[in-house]
Scaffold this active site. Structure first.
Site, PDB file in Angstrom:
ATOM      1  N   CYS A  97       0.848  -1.183   0.000  1.00 56.12           N
ATOM      2  CA  CYS A  97       0.000   0.000   0.000  1.00 56.12           C
ATOM      3  C   CYS A  97       0.884   1.234   0.000  1.00 56.12           C
ATOM      4  CB  CYS A  97      -0.922   0.003   1.210  1.00 56.12           C
ATOM      5  SG  CYS A  97      -1.975   1.459   1.231  1.00 56.12           S
ATOM      6  N   GLY A  98       0.925   1.948  -1.130  1.00 52.87           N
ATOM      7  CA  GLY A  98       1.802   3.108  -1.255  1.00 52.87           C
ATOM      8  C   GLY A  98       1.372   4.295  -0.418  1.00 52.87           C
ATOM      9  N   HIS A  99       0.062   4.555  -0.348  1.00 51.84           N
ATOM     10  CA  HIS A  99      -0.366   5.698   0.461  1.00 51.84           C
ATOM     11  C   HIS A  99      -0.019   5.448   1.927  1.00 51.84           C
ATOM     12  CE1 HIS A  99      -4.020   3.773   2.208  1.00 51.84           C
ATOM     13  NE2 HIS A  99      -4.029   4.823   3.020  1.00 51.84           N
ATOM     14  N   ASP A 259     -10.324   3.996  -3.336  1.00 54.45           N
ATOM     15  CA  ASP A 259      -9.146   4.731  -2.864  1.00 54.45           C
ATOM     16  C   ASP A 259      -9.331   6.214  -3.177  1.00 54.45           C
ATOM     17  OD1 ASP A 259      -6.588   5.707  -2.248  1.00 54.45           O
ATOM     18  OD2 ASP A 259      -5.626   3.869  -2.922  1.00 54.45           O
ATOM     19  N   GLY A 264      -0.793   4.523  -4.339  1.00 49.95           N
ATOM     20  CA  GLY A 264       0.657   4.418  -4.482  1.00 49.95           C
ATOM     21  C   GLY A 264       1.120   3.166  -5.197  1.00 49.95           C
ATOM     22  N   SER A 265       0.590   2.003  -4.801  1.00 47.51           N
ATOM     23  CA  SER A 265       0.962   0.771  -5.495  1.00 47.51           C
ATOM     24  C   SER A 265       0.350   0.726  -6.887  1.00 47.51           C
ATOM     25  CB  SER A 265       0.529  -0.457  -4.676  1.00 47.51           C
ATOM     26  OG  SER A 265      -0.851  -0.408  -4.385  1.00 47.51           O
TER      27      SER A 265
END
Length: 344
Positions: A97-99, A259, A264-265
């Site tokens: 999870c990028g965020h 989202d 991010g991902s």
């Protein structure tokens, strides 16, 4: 005065809440029992099998909502990691999870998980279930700021795959990996605009695509079967060729969860896909915009690499996270809804 809970019976959980580009992150400080397992991936399996009631408590109503997102900090088996993390949402547990990484980078510096922060950036090594992700947190005069991170190897899994989508017929999708697998398709294929159409219509289209891909395409990952699942579908504005103008998308994942950030991902996977198609050069930065909120991340492929038989890239994603509060939650013993619920 400091507010205190009245006398009660039941366990308490403490959290710090943040958001990145509008997407929430609930970081769990205390209240979880020991998470067993020799690796982060085995810990992910353990919480899914033995502690899932706590995910429901924190992610679902009445303490959360259908689009809440969470992070549980755990020990990592990797010596260079500053922390390990398990990601959770309305359906279960993600692999990347990028965020959340952007928020956790700032959190790790502010809460002393990294010794001796450095200016102008402090590196934070975060061991996610998909692998080690390196975050770099702006740091000056004791204050944290924006965060960029370097992804695990990201790659295009398949392009122009035709799947039969219920209600829409045959649709060509791309599938790409950025720590998790996503299907990509332009919202225009469904007569929708990713930034202007009703969210419910976008969710319905994306969910239909996810169901079709899950049933018709077999995924595999070179390093672990635990990573070989479709996390969700990202609808785009179709503007994949490089431009200095932002390109918008909306990610729908897990149980129709939306989202609020550019994902991010998802940005990682989309950059890998654009690089694979020759639409984006190495170190050529693009701005990605959330169709839900208009918030923005930047992304660029910074290094070619390999992931099994796949030609892959390391992607840098950058954004900003903010604190929204600190909370203590209780599960009273006689509360029949204490373990949370999700409205359908």
């Amino acid at each position: 005065m400091e507010l205190q809970l009245p006398p009660h019976e039941g366990d308490e959980l403490s959290v710090v809440d943040m958001h990145t580009g509008g997407e929430p992150l609930r970081i769990i400080l205390s209240g979880y029992p020991e998470v067993k397992g020799d690796t982060v991936l085995s810990k992910r399996r353990y919480v899914r099998e033995h502690l899932d009631h706590l995910r429901r408590v924190l992610m679902l109503e009445p303490r959360g909502h259908c689009d809440m997102y969470g992070a549980l900090i755990v020990d990592s088996e990797t010596p260079e990691a500053d922390l390990g993390v398990l990601f959770m949402h309305n359906e279960g547990y993600s692999t990347m999870c990028g965020h959340a990484v952007i928020a956790l980078g700032r959190f790790a510096v502010d809460y002393g998980l990294v010794k001796e922060p450095q200016s102008p950036e402090t590196q934070v090594n975060i061991h996610c279930p998909c692998g080690l992700v390196k975050a770099f947190v702006q740091y000056s005069h004791g204050k944290t700021g924006g965060v960029r991170f370097l992804s695990v190897p990201a790659f295009a899994f398949a392009t122009d795959v035709t799947v039969t989508v219920e209600g829409f017929g045959d649709v060509a999708v791309d599938i790409s990996y950025g720590g998790a697998f996503y299907a990509f398709v332009s919202a225009q294929c469904f007569g929708l605009d990713v930034s202007k159409s009703r969210t419910r219509d976008l969710v319905d289209a994306a969910t239909a695509v996810t169901k079709a891909v899950k049933s018709q395409v077999k995924l595999h990952h070179p390093t672990s079967d635990d990573l070989a699942f479709l996390y969700g579908t990202i609808l785009t504005d179709g503007k994949d060729a490089y431009s200095s103008e932002p390109t918008a998308n909306m990610c729908v994942f897990a149980e129709a969860q939306v989202d609020r950030s550019p994902t991010g991902s998802g940005v990682t996977a989309r950059v890998a896909l654009q690089y694979h198609r020759g639409l984006l050069g190495l170190n050529q930065s693009r701005t990605f915009e959330s169709g839900a909120t208009g918030s923005r991340f930047t992304g660029r492929a910074v290094q070619e690499t390999q992931c099994g038989d796949f030609k892959a890239v390391v992607v840098e994603v950058a954004g900003r996270a903010f604190y929204t509060g600190v909370s203590r939650f209780v599960q009273e013993a006689d509360d029949k809804l204490a373990r949370g619920f999700l409205l359908k």
